[in-house]
Design an enzyme around this catalytic site. Structure first.
Site, PDB file in Angstrom:
ATOM      1  N   ASP A   9      -3.934   1.735  -1.307  1.00  0.00           N
ATOM      2  CA  ASP A   9      -2.731   2.294  -0.676  1.00  0.00           C
ATOM      3  C   ASP A   9      -2.377   1.573   0.628  1.00  0.00           C
ATOM      4  O   ASP A   9      -1.277   1.717   1.148  1.00  0.00           O
ATOM      5  CB  ASP A   9      -2.899   3.799  -0.417  1.00  0.00           C
ATOM      6  CG  ASP A   9      -4.039   4.154   0.522  1.00  0.00           C
ATOM      7  OD1 ASP A   9      -4.776   3.249   0.958  1.00  0.00           O
ATOM      8  OD2 ASP A   9      -4.200   5.363   0.817  1.00  0.00           O
TER       9      ASP A   9
ATOM     10  N   LYS B 275      -4.813  -7.885  -0.411  1.00  0.00           N
ATOM     11  CA  LYS B 275      -4.751  -6.995  -1.580  1.00  0.00           C
ATOM     12  C   LYS B 275      -3.317  -6.908  -2.118  1.00  0.00           C
ATOM     13  O   LYS B 275      -3.098  -6.837  -3.330  1.00  0.00           O
ATOM     14  CB  LYS B 275      -5.258  -5.597  -1.212  1.00  0.00           C
ATOM     15  CG  LYS B 275      -6.733  -5.528  -0.893  1.00  0.00           C
ATOM     16  CD  LYS B 275      -7.646  -5.800  -2.085  1.00  0.00           C
ATOM     17  CE  LYS B 275      -7.578  -4.724  -3.137  1.00  0.00           C
ATOM     18  NZ  LYS B 275      -8.509  -5.013  -4.262  1.00  0.00           N
TER      19      LYS B 275
END
Ligand code: NAD
Ligand code: DAU
Length: 339
Positions: free
Chosen positions: A126, A157
């Site tokens: 997230d 990421k």
């Protein structure tokens, strides 16, 4: 099915390996892990007794080694957990994060494409959405929000997610991406907040809280996460992103105080230290899509999950003591010497 699990000697990868061996005895799990400082073979020792399990030491960015393994195994599914994962380390040494998290993922994608893998599942985070303000509890991360990574870790990421999705759009590789909130549970490396607080409190050492301790994380019990990944890698739609979170938001100070209370340790151990650079304020996931499409819901609320987790670390003192002392890094030699 023959399933490649990369990063299986780390926190979530090991929990996922045990989850899969237990829930899907019909499947075979091949673990690929470079055994960096964060990989611990002791964590996987019970998996070695299972005939459906194979461990291979190797780096996901080593193209030759990865292709050799794919040639041998003809995987049906690849689940990529392998990564450099600690935000603080990425602030000190961004280059390694780009090598493993971006280029390593690309090597796996190439191998998956060249070997007709039926599903490539990328484990995302997230943190790629950046952060939310503390005074807007009505806001949550949705899958279609723009990427706004704050740290070299989260930027790496985000890049890995993008290259994964590009392999779907450009080459038709069947991929899925999941982005989860902060996991907690057994076998987490004690550099991360919850295990760090537990082991330092157990040793009556000071507990470093960054800044004011008001930053909020959305805690997800690791087995709830593993169940979600299992559902998405089997039944998720190609090219889709799924957010996974538990609606268990807590500020850091509350988490630290909860652990100290459970352990019967004084709050005077808390020491406020200089804040992390670029420290994200609040993470909060909206998991509506994975619920609607796949029927996933978190089963563990934070109060019971954290109590179970603390008890696990108390009962497995050897596990984290070997890490803190550095002994765990000799385990591979001990296990494999002469093999
Ligand atoms: P971890 O640091 O505990 O484990 C990472 C594992 O990857 C280790 O076993 C390490 O040896 C291995 N590894 C590192 N570099 C490698 C390489 N080049 N080749 C092969 N193996 C390598 O991490 P974790 O917390 O279990 O996270 C797993 C995945 O989940 C990561 O992709 C991470 O970004 C993601 N994630 C984690 C969390 C969390 O709260 N822990 C939340 C969201 C997403
Ligand atoms: O949100 C998902 C992410 O969660 C994952 O992608 C990362 O791999 C994982 O490490 C985790 O990142 P965080 O930075 O949120 O986790 P960490 O445990 O490092 O820190 C949690 C919070 O606690 C954060 O606000 C920083 C704070 N903290 C952390 C440490 C290690 C402290 O106050 N003191 C500390 O000593």
């Amino acid at each position: 099915m023959n399933i490649l699990v990369t990063g299986a000697a780390g926190f979530i990868g090991s929990n996922f390996t045990y989850y899969m061996l237990d829930r899907h005895p019909e499947d075979r799990i091949v673990a690929l892990d470079a055994l960096t400082y964060a990989g611990n073979l002791e964590t996987l020792k019970e998996a070695f007794d299972n005939e459906n399990f194979r461990f291979m030491k190797g780096d996901i960015s080593d193209r030759e080694a990865v292709y050799k393994l794919f040639d041998e195994e003809r995987f049906d599914i690849v689940v990529n957990f392998a990564a450099e994962t600690h935000v603080d380390r990425s602030i000190e040494d961004p280059a390694l994060f780009l090598k493993t998290n971006v280029l390593g993922t690309q090597v796996l994608l190439d191998a998956a494409r060249d070997h007709d893998v039926k599903r490539f599942h990328q484990i995302g985070t997230d943190e790629v959405y950046g952060d939310l303000p503390l005074d807007r509890p009505d806001l949550f991360f949705k899958e279609d929000m723009p990427l706004k990574a704050s740290s070299p870790y989260s930027a790496s990421k985000a890049s890995a997610d993008l290259i994964t999705l590009a392999y779907h759009r450009t080459y038709g590789l069947p991929v899925t991406v999941s982005r989860c909130s902060n996991n907690y549970g057994p076998y987490q490396f004690p550099e991360k907040l919850i295990p760090l607080v537990i082991y330092r409190a157990e040793n009556d050492e000071t507990i470093p809280v960054y800044g004011t301790g008001e930053n909020v994380r959305d805690w997800l019990y690791v087995m709830d996460h593993c169940r979600a990944v299992d559902m998405i890698m089997r039944d998720g739609r190609d090219g889709e992103i799924y957010n996974i979170g538990g609606h268990n938001e807590r500020d850091n100070l509350t988490v630290v105080k909860t652990i100290l209370k459970h352990l019967g340790k004084p709050e005077s151990l808390i020491t406020f230290v200089t804040d992390r650079k670029g420290h994200d304020k609040r993470y909060a996931i909206d998991p509506e899509k994975v619920g609607r499409e796949l029927g996933w819901e978190p089963e563990t609320d934070f109060d019971s999950g954290i109590a179970e987790t603390i008890d696990w670390y108390i009962e497995h003192r050897d596990w984290w003591e070997h890490i803190v002392s550095g002994d765990y890094q000799n385990y591979y030699q001990k296990m494999y010497e002469g093999r």
